[in-house]
Enzyme design. Structure first.
Site, short mmCIF file in Angstrom:
data_model
loop_
_atom_site.label_atom_id
_atom_site.label_comp_id
_atom_site.label_asym_id
_atom_site.label_seq_id
_atom_site.Cartn_x
_atom_site.Cartn_y
_atom_site.Cartn_z
N GLU A 109 0.82 -1.22 0.00
CA GLU A 109 0.00 0.00 0.00
C GLU A 109 0.85 1.27 0.00
OE1 GLU A 109 -3.27 -0.21 -0.38
OE2 GLU A 109 -3.12 -2.41 -0.32
N ILE A 110 1.87 1.29 -0.86
CA ILE A 110 2.73 2.47 -0.91
C ILE A 110 2.70 3.17 -2.25
CG2 ILE A 110 4.32 1.61 0.85
CD1 ILE A 110 6.19 0.76 -1.37
N GLU A 139 5.00 -5.62 -12.05
CA GLU A 139 4.70 -5.06 -10.72
C GLU A 139 4.58 -6.17 -9.70
OE1 GLU A 139 1.26 -2.90 -8.11
OE2 GLU A 139 1.02 -2.91 -10.28
N GLY A 140 5.41 -6.12 -8.67
CA GLY A 140 5.40 -7.13 -7.63
C GLY A 140 4.27 -6.93 -6.64
N LYS A 193 1.34 -8.47 -13.81
CA LYS A 193 1.21 -8.69 -12.36
C LYS A 193 1.32 -10.19 -12.12
CE LYS A 193 0.03 -7.20 -8.14
NZ LYS A 193 0.68 -6.10 -7.41
N VAL A 209 0.08 2.87 -8.89
CA VAL A 209 -0.01 4.20 -9.48
C VAL A 209 1.33 4.59 -10.09
CG1 VAL A 209 -0.56 6.61 -9.04
CG2 VAL A 209 -1.85 4.82 -7.90
N THR A 251 -3.39 -10.59 -5.09
CA THR A 251 -4.03 -11.14 -3.90
C THR A 251 -5.07 -10.17 -3.37
OG1 THR A 251 -2.41 -10.19 -2.36
CG2 THR A 251 -1.90 -12.36 -3.31
#
Length: 237
Positions: free
Chosen positions: A12-13, A109-110, A37, A17, A41
């Site tokens: 959530e950082i 994107e991890g 991706k 985006v 999850t």
């Protein structure tokens, strides 16, 4: 750069985006972009995932999601609890290579941080980057506490011989406090890795046309944009 891995120092950082901003700048430059991706999850089938959201905001050509697990957990744990097969680094690397054959840029994107486990064997996004020989962009928080987590992440990249593409601040506040302003100076010093942009907090809620029009202002020249920390009004003074 054909493949760029986008990791973070936690959850959530602002990775999604940030990924969308990277894609938007590349699309504006005339490049075809795919967003991959490996494991999504915390979402039920039918809901828009991170890769699809990045494409919606950026106007990129393609998104792909290799696996989805309903519980908001690390991919290896979520796969085990759901009774579903995990995603392994070799599968992710293969998917990225296939997309790279058809696109100018692939953004991987991890989930969470660099060493979050993808499978029961301990495979991680760092392993994916190693298999692809791809640079890794580290998305970090801007405020108090970011120095330790970001330095640990960049140290792990160095230990593995992976190339950092820079540190990007994933959610820059409209009114940064003292610690946040100081981090503009301190992050490059403690990590040895340059800052390469700052995405405004809340930018993911912007209409796509506005997002695409402004994305280049959030990324440094290394990433195709015009952002400069020296010119930021938030620089410590």
């Amino acid at each position: 750069m054909t493949v760029l891995v986008v990791s973070g120092t936690g959850t959530e950082i602002g990775k999604t985006v940030a990924t969308a901003a990277l894609a938007a700048v590349a699309v504006a430059d005339g490049r075809s972009v795919a967003v991959l991706k490996p494991a999504q999850t915390g979402l039920a089938p039918g809901r828009r995932g991170d890769a699809e959201e990045a494409v919606r905001l950026s106007g990129a050509a393609t998104w792909r999601e290799l696996a989805r697990y309903p519980e908001p957990l690390a991919p290896a744990t979520a796969a085990r609890r759901a009774g579903l097969p995990p995603v392994r680094p070799a599968e992710v690397a293969e998917a990225a290579e296939k997309l790279a054959a058809e696109h100018d840029l692939v953004l991987v994107e991890g989930a969470g941080g660099l060493l979050v486990r993808l499978d029961e064997d301990g495979g991680t996004l760092a392993d994916v980057a190693g298999l692809l020989s791809a640079p890794v962009l580290v998305v970090a928080t801007a405020g108090l506490g970011t120095l330790n987590a970001t330095e640990l992440t960049t140290r792990e990249l160095a230990r593995r011989g992976l190339t950092p593409a820079g540190v990007l601040l994933g959610s820059w506040p409209a009114h940064p406090d003292l610690a946040t302003r100081c981090n503009l100076t301190d992050l490059p010093e403690v990590t040895g890795v340059p800052l390469v942009g700052a995405v405004p907090a809340g930018a993911g809620g912007w209409p796509p046309p506005a997002f695409r029009a402004k994305a280049g202002e959030w990324l440094a020249a290394e990433l195709g944009g015009t952002w400069r920390v020296e010119a930021s009004t938030a620089v410590e003074g």
